[in-house]
Each structure stands twice: as structure tokens, then as C-alpha cells.
Design an enzyme around this catalytic site. Sequence first.
Site, PDB file in Angstrom:
ATOM      1  N   ARG A  61       0.778  -1.229   0.000  1.00 48.34           N
ATOM      2  CA  ARG A  61       0.000   0.000   0.000  1.00 48.34           C
ATOM      3  C   ARG A  61       0.816   1.288   0.000  1.00 48.34           C
ATOM      4  O   ARG A  61       0.264   2.368   0.170  1.00 48.34           O
ATOM      5  CB  ARG A  61      -0.983   0.003   1.168  1.00 48.34           C
ATOM      6  CG  ARG A  61      -0.336  -0.284   2.517  1.00 48.34           C
ATOM      7  CD  ARG A  61      -1.355  -0.504   3.615  1.00 48.34           C
ATOM      8  NE  ARG A  61      -1.424   0.649   4.502  1.00 48.34           N
ATOM      9  CZ  ARG A  61      -2.517   1.373   4.692  1.00 48.34           C
ATOM     10  NH1 ARG A  61      -3.623   1.083   4.091  1.00 48.34           N
ATOM     11  NH2 ARG A  61      -2.498   2.417   5.496  1.00 48.34           N
ATOM     12  N   HIS A  62       2.115   1.209  -0.171  1.00 54.22           N
ATOM     13  CA  HIS A  62       2.952   2.413  -0.193  1.00 54.22           C
ATOM     14  C   HIS A  62       3.636   2.616  -1.542  1.00 54.22           C
ATOM     15  O   HIS A  62       4.137   1.670  -2.136  1.00 54.22           O
ATOM     16  CB  HIS A  62       4.026   2.341   0.894  1.00 54.22           C
ATOM     17  CG  HIS A  62       3.478   2.522   2.275  1.00 54.22           C
ATOM     18  ND1 HIS A  62       3.104   1.459   3.057  1.00 54.22           N
ATOM     19  CD2 HIS A  62       3.224   3.643   2.990  1.00 54.22           C
ATOM     20  CE1 HIS A  62       2.639   1.923   4.226  1.00 54.22           C
ATOM     21  NE2 HIS A  62       2.703   3.243   4.206  1.00 54.22           N
ATOM     22  N   GLU A  83      -6.675   2.497   5.913  1.00 58.07           N
ATOM     23  CA  GLU A  83      -6.753   3.953   5.954  1.00 58.07           C
ATOM     24  C   GLU A  83      -6.563   4.525   4.553  1.00 58.07           C
ATOM     25  O   GLU A  83      -5.647   4.142   3.840  1.00 58.07           O
ATOM     26  CB  GLU A  83      -5.650   4.465   6.899  1.00 58.07           C
ATOM     27  CG  GLU A  83      -5.651   5.946   7.102  1.00 58.07           C
ATOM     28  CD  GLU A  83      -4.476   6.618   6.415  1.00 58.07           C
ATOM     29  OE1 GLU A  83      -3.359   6.131   6.525  1.00 58.07           O
ATOM     30  OE2 GLU A  83      -4.720   7.630   5.738  1.00 58.07           O
TER      31      GLU A  83
END
Lengths: 543, 543
Positions: B323-324, B466
Site C-alpha cells: 500500500r505504499h 486507511e
Amino acid sequence: MSSPPPSNATAENTNEPAELSKKAAKKEAAKQEKLKKKQEAAAAAAAAALAEASIADPLADNYGDIPLIELQSKAVTELKWTEVKSLSSDLKDQEVLVRGRVQAVRAVSKKMAFVVVREGLFTVQCVLMVAKEKVSEQMVKFANALSRESIVDIEGVISVPGEPIKGTSQQVEIQVRKIYCINRAISTLPINIEDAARSDAEIEEALKDGKQLVRVNQDTRLNYRVLDLRTPANQAIFHLSSEVEHEFRVFLRSEHFRGIHTPKTMGGTSEGGAAVFRFDYKGQPACLAQSPQLHKQMSISGDFRRVFEVGPVFRAEDSFTHRHLCEFTGLDVEMEIKAHYSEVMDIVDRLFVAIFDHLNENCQGELEAISRQYPFQPLKYLRKTLQLTFPEGIQMLKEAGIEVDPLGDLNTETERKLGELVRDKYDTEFYILHRYPSAIRPFYTMPCYDNASYSNSFDVFIRGEEIISGAQRIHDHEFLTKRAEACGIDVKTIATYLDSFKYGTPPHGGFGVGLERVVMLFCNLNNIRKTSQFPRDPQRLAP
Amino acid sequence: MSSPPPSNATAENTNEPAELSKKAAKKEAAKQEKLKKKQEAAAAAAAAALAEASIADPLADNYGDIPLIELQSKAVTELKWTEVKSLSSDLKDQEVLVRGRVQAVRAVSKKMAFVVVREGLFTVQCVLMVAKEKVSEQMVKFANALSRESIVDIEGVISVPGEPIKGTSQQVEIQVRKIYCINRAISTLPINIEDAARSDAEIEEALKDGKQLVRVNQDTRLNYRVLDLRTPANQAIFHLSSEVEHEFRVFLRSEHFRGIHTPKTMGGTSEGGAAVFRFDYKGQPACLAQSPQLHKQMSISGDFRRVFEVGPVFRAEDSFTHRHLCEFTGLDVEMEIKAHYSEVMDIVDRLFVAIFDHLNENCQGELEAISRQYPFQPLKYLRKTLQLTFPEGIQMLKEAGIEVDPLGDLNTETERKLGELVRDKYDTEFYILHRYPSAIRPFYTMPCYDNASYSNSFDVFIRGEEIISGAQRIHDHEFLTKRAEACGIDVKTIATYLDSFKYGTPPHGGFGVGLERVVMLFCNLNNIRKTSQFPRDPQRLAP
């Protein structure tokens, strides 16, 4: 203490040598610092006195500084704020609540004061007049002590005076019942909005009467950009800027273009050349993209068919001109073409006519606000954009006695001259010049089928200045590689780009526009720093 | 030569150790290079033979490779191309011209061939059957020799077969009269679209029958991204991505937000911290903006009132997760608030419900295309977004037997767990968690009025991950400076930002979203590299 004194510290002459101005500024800064401290002490004493006085005031709850803790989301509100721009005689006798900035305070007497409140481009006059059970003397005193640019909440009743109100946009007044300060500005601002909003014409007019008004120079404006942005002209300029982008998107979506985002960090040296910012990317040599050129073409190879991108573009050039920035907002387009690069020019034509129409039809208030500070004539453009070939342009210049290399580039001066000739002959300040010499275009530009010295490329001009570059691209892998090598590019550094043309690529073309230039030239502004919110040039990296 | 053999070179097992895979790849590459040369020689020979043969063919003008010079904008065209997606039985017996890619060629006999042509998400079957004065044997031979992914122009008549056509989106055929190759793809592609478009389920299903199908791993896809982007799932993903941004803009404009562009090059260290890319800016130390935070707040101080920005965001973090990314597209919002940070959460609520609705209502075809390769359940979200406080979230976790520090941060695992608990209890996979502990939020976050250990901040989650961070900001200069110092920030490096709060600033707040994360989580994809067109991570800087 009434409204703050004009901050002459910033009364810089734009022609003053930089060195002198620096020294003077330093001295002035020290002086201002001293003055500021003195004023702050005075303000504190006044506030203390006021606080004491207000204890005895039965109306004490109706005014005052709101403590920070009350603004830390203490409670959800049911209150409704009215926008200053909505205040009209329709609201006569109604109670309203507005939030805005203190633009000016005028103390008439102990019993009366005017506060002009500003919200964006709009201003309203708020009246405090001592009246039993409504407005106390202490309340008038509080209003008089407000520093300019402070944020206030004002509650009151709308009244309509018999005569026009000078100096505010709204032709009603608010008879104040409550006035609270939400956030106080320091009492001596580095630049006054009034000074920053002044036109050169006004300064010169005053000079004739022997009056020297403050002129805020470009650098000072940019140093205190958050204040400078509050002037009507700047409020309008950035509204226009967002509308140009909006209409760009609306038009292109209607023509089945899709918005994309391509990386700004790249290996190698972008499109080659020295003008790139280089940096270390986790141990790999990297640079900032000079344009989305390579990736928007790869998007076409990736079957996106018609794409646009709005994003930052980085140029490490040492160009200290009125029209260059080291970072600007690129509006980029790339599309499949079926047969001819005129398909791309057709999009440019209709896109920009749509943008100009949109601004003229929907942004009259903003155009007037800009015009008041920076007067300009509306842009002349045709319903169907004029297209001239580069050789035709050269010929026009020749006939006007200007000899230009038919296979070389135009310089700023000849571009401007050609703009004048075109305006005089065709009555337009917006036109396309196409079939540029190949030698002055990037390696990926498709040469003309009939003469390789010319290319399927074009530039677009507003008021004699270039704003758009576009072309058909070379979609053939072998030919593209050959052209890159011929232009001295290290093909290894753009291998992934070149390779992408091995897998079947349709003929395509596109163009790139600088958003800041469009706004600058539409409004005939003299400096691109005026249309970049926080400009970056070879020396400026802040704010 | 008929269609190319499947390129098993790319049949990499995703679990294969990197070292082994590198060696194997090198060996394979050499092998492929040899094969390629052989194939190219064969193709050249075939083409030569074909050229000779076609001389004798009276229909020779109706097929062939279009020479590059014909594609260099030789003439403006009056021809009209029909999009593959528009081909339907309404056009029965009509002549059409399409441009697309050769997805597959099936040679039935010397006298008959099928060519499947693809344009974006859509495919159509084109039939060549030898017929006097219409289709020659040489023409069928030419079609059979087309390499996959080549760009072709096909002219023919629409026919409607009695039975459904398997394997194409359009339920009509084109009876080919003319077929021209516009741009030829190399005959051995590094990845086949068919392989890249295959779902894991299909591979596993085939394995049960003892059949090993090619699985293209993530890295190979990204190395040959322009090919990978052509799969139906990728065509759909980036359509979705542009629609998320579009609806983001439409909604915010309707709420009187204005689009801005703030600089990505900054002095100092952005918001502080180590995770910035540093570089030399004409002799000044500079970095790439970690977010538009400082400048979007300065826009509020500059009276822009409500702003949004869509632009690149740079993080030099060494995060190697699903997710980065080191560069992603930030969707940023900042707005004045009147009284409470719930005003910001209200915008988040309505904005995202509008975005999700827009995708569900307008992108059904795209969602299905993604689902076919990467199956997922539609996102569960409420008409009015659920808001929970951080302490409430902690309590839910506690009740489920998970102890979490009430003043610490949630980790990925507890976030996911809380997501499950929320989904089970409230039937939603989209919710807001607010009132986060102050210690884990940036220095500019406004603490709660009643307890400084908590702050007026929130995170927003999709499917337990998130996607948004937001908060009320500190608008008071003195307090902000104090907080920056307390957080160990060198206040000199952010002086222009801090100073901007001296000149009167309204209470305000905002949030930031990663576009790639929104699309990834809406479609429940397993890797953010799938939703970034040309992703950048700590190791990847190309293409």
C-alpha cells in the site's frame, strides 16, 4: 489606537538597485521591529484596559476577542453565516451574521465607528452607533482597536442607505449588534492590502498632485504572498486560473479524453538536455520530469487513445525573464491521429475558443477586478482559429522588412512582431503557426512527408507570445531510435520509452500548454509570477 | 507464419526467488533473442514472397502494410472510422472502417481466416473468406501473417451471425474487404495480453485439468507496462481512476471549492522528517513536497476559503508494502471552518458517497471487467457515513479481546480488525474514526478543547485500510510555533509558513486522500501498483 499607520517600509521603488534596497530594508526592518514592539505593548495595555472596562458594561457579551479554546471545535453550530457577496437590499431589516476580514476601521467619534468587512472580492460597511441596550461606548472602542486583516464575526441588521456607498462592493450596511474577533492580525503588516491593490495609474495620478503613494514591488509581494493573494486582482487571477483548467477538462472529456497521472520522478535525464533537476532516488540517479511527454506517449501505446494531464513541470533553466518559471503547471494532451496532425490542431482550436468563451461569459466580475489594477484590452480571437504555415509567417515578416532564417527559430522579438502583423491583417491575437523547421523541434517530432527539413509541428500564440507547442510524433520504433541518436540522445537512458514503440503504436500527436502563460496572456499581464500562486524561479524557492 | 507462439519466457512463478529468476531470465532472454532473429528473418522472407505474389494479384490495393511516409500527415482525411464499441446489428449490411489492434489471428484454411480486432475494452471478429473480386488468397495470407498487437485498418460489411460469437464483446462480424497494417508489432512480445489478462482462478482451474497456463507476475507486468495497460482490467482500472478524480472535482466545485496548484519544489524539509527526496535547486538545498499541506493552508490565509488540489506527492520512505508508493496522486482539500471539525467530516462523508455512487452508476462495464480478472464484492457503504471516536474504536477492539494503547496509534492489523468489527456491527466498510490521540498527529493538528491528549482529527477507512487523514489545523501563530518546537521541528525551515499565521487566519481544516488507494480499496485489489499507471517504489524508477 485606531487603524494602523500605512507601512511605508514597503514603499519600494521598483527601479531601485537591489543592493541599496537590501540595506534600506534591513534598517527599515529594525525600525519596524522597534515600532512593532511599542505598538504591541500599547495594544496589550489597551486590551487590558478594555477588559477592565467591559466588566462594567452590561453589553459586554456582545463583543470581544473569542478565546482560542472556543475555536477548538467546542461545539457544533446551528448558526448560519451569510456570505458578504449575498448582502443586498432584499435582506433589508433582516438579521445577518457574517465572517470576514477587517479591511478598514474608521473611528468617527466615541459614539460611532465604521468597519469595512471583506470576504474575497466583496466588501460591506458595518456601522456601530451607540444606542441604549444595543451598542455601548466600550463596544465602539473595541471595534476601533481592531487591527486590519483580523478575522471577525459580525451580527447585525441590514439597512439600505439613501445614497450609494462609496468604497464597498455591497450597497447595504450592517447595523452592528455583536462583533467578535476570531483571529487578530499583527498591527503592523509587512504590506497593506490597499497598497498592494493599487494600480500604477493611480500612483501616477496622485504623483501629479504631489502625493507619493506606496508602490509594492513584485519581490515584496511574493515574500508576503499570503497577504498579496488577498487583493481583488489576485483573488480574480486565481479564480480565472482554476476556470481555465476546469474548461480544459470539461471540453476534453466531451471529446472522450481521459485524465491521467504520470510520474514526475524519472530515471535518466527526462527528454535529455541539461535543464533538469537531478537528485538521488534511493541510490539511483534520477531527475524531475521536464514534461509528461514520454509517459503520455506511452499511454497512447497503452491503448488510452486520448489523454490529458494537468500537473507540475520542472525546468532547471537559468531563464530570468517575465515568462519563464522553474516549476509551472502543464496542461498536456496526447491523442491518436487517423491521418493528419491537423486533427490535433483542430482540438487546440476548439478547446481554446471554448476556454476563452467560458472566461468571457462566466468571469466578468473577475476580469473587471483584474482590469482595475492591471488594465487590458479583451483578447481578440476568431470563431475558427487562424492557421498559418511557418513559411507563410516568414514571408509576412520578410514583407515587413524582417529577414529570418527559414530553417531557424523565431526569437521573442520576431514572434512578437509576427503577432502584430497577424493582428493587423487577420484581426486576431490567437493563431496557430505550423510546419516548423525540423532542426528546432525535439527528436520525437514527425518530419513532413514531402520535406524532412520541415515537421508536422506547430506553436500557438497569444498576443505574440508562444503558449503551446505541439506535433505529430514519430510512432515507428526504428525511425524514432534513429532520430534520437541523430539528435545526440543517449538512447540507453530512454530505453523503456523507445521500446514501447515495438509493440504496435498508432499514429499520434499532442501538445503542451503552460497554465500560467494562458492566464498571463489572456489578461495581458506583464509577468508570469503574477499567475503562479507560489512561483519558483532560479532564485525563488519560498514561500 | 500464423499467430506467434505463447511467450513462455514470462511464465514466471511469483514465489520464485529473485536470484534464480534473474539468471533464468538472462538465459531465457538470450534464447528469445535467437528465436526473435529467426522469426524476423522468416517474416522478412514471407513479406518478400508476399510482395512478389501480390504483384500478380488484381486485388493487391486492398491489403498490405502502409508505408510510413503515408502516415506522415500526407493528407487530411474525409474517411470516418467507426469505434468497435459501436458495432451492433443496427449496422447490418453497412460498410464500416475500424482501426484497432490485432488481438488474435485464426487461420482456418488457405481460403479463410479470422482476425479479432480490439479497441480498448471492445473486440470484434473480422472474417476473410476468398471470393472473386472481393478477397484473394494472397489477402488471406497477408492477414494470417499479421503479428498480434499490430495496428490495422479494416474495411468491410457488418454481418450478424445466427449464433452468439464467443470470445468477442461485439455480437456482429465484419466481412473484410480491405485490410491494411498501420504499425506492426514485433512478432514475439515480452508478454501476451491474453496471459496478462488471465485471472488466478482460471490458472488454477486449468491446473486441475493438468494444464499449465502462463501467469505474468507483477514485476514483469510493470517492466512492460505499455503492454500490461492494454488488458481489460487495466483499461477499466484507469478509467475508474479518472472518474474518481472527476467526481471529486464535480462535487467540490458544487460546494464552492476552487482548484489550486502549489509548488512541489520547496526549501527546507517540507513538513520535516527524513522521508523527503532532497536535491540541489540552483545552489539552494531543496526537497520535494511530501504533501501540499503548508501551501494549501497558506491558500486559506490568502483568502481562497475552500480549495482542493490534485497533484503528485513524494515520500522517500523505505516502505515495501502493498500500500505504499514513493510517488502518488494526492487529492487534497482545505477549507475554512466556522465552528467544528465535523464540517470537514461532513464534506468527506458526502464527497465519498458521491464518488462511490458515481462509480456504481456510471462504470458498470469497467467494474465487471476488473471483476473478471480480480473478483471482488461491491463496497458496503451507508448513505450517511458512520462516525466513531477513536476511544469508541479502542473500546470495540477491547470488547473483542484486543488491547490497544488508548493514546497510541493503530497498526495495520488492528485497523483491519476494527474494520471487520465495524462491518459486522454497522454493515459498512467505509467509516470515519475521529478524535485521534495528539501524540501521533502532525504538529499543526488542533488539540481537543477539553483534553489536549486528543485532537480534532480523523482517519477514514475503506475495507479496514486507511485512505484519508484529516483534521482541524492550528490557526493561531503563537500556539502553532509552540507546537512545532515541541515536536522538534526546526522552525526556521518553515518560517514563511508560520509567519503566514500572523496576518489573520480563520479557523480551518482539511484532509488528504491517495487516489491510488481509493481505487485499490474500492475494487479490493491486493497491490497499489495495480492502480498507479507507472508506479514508483523504493526500487522502481522505470518505465
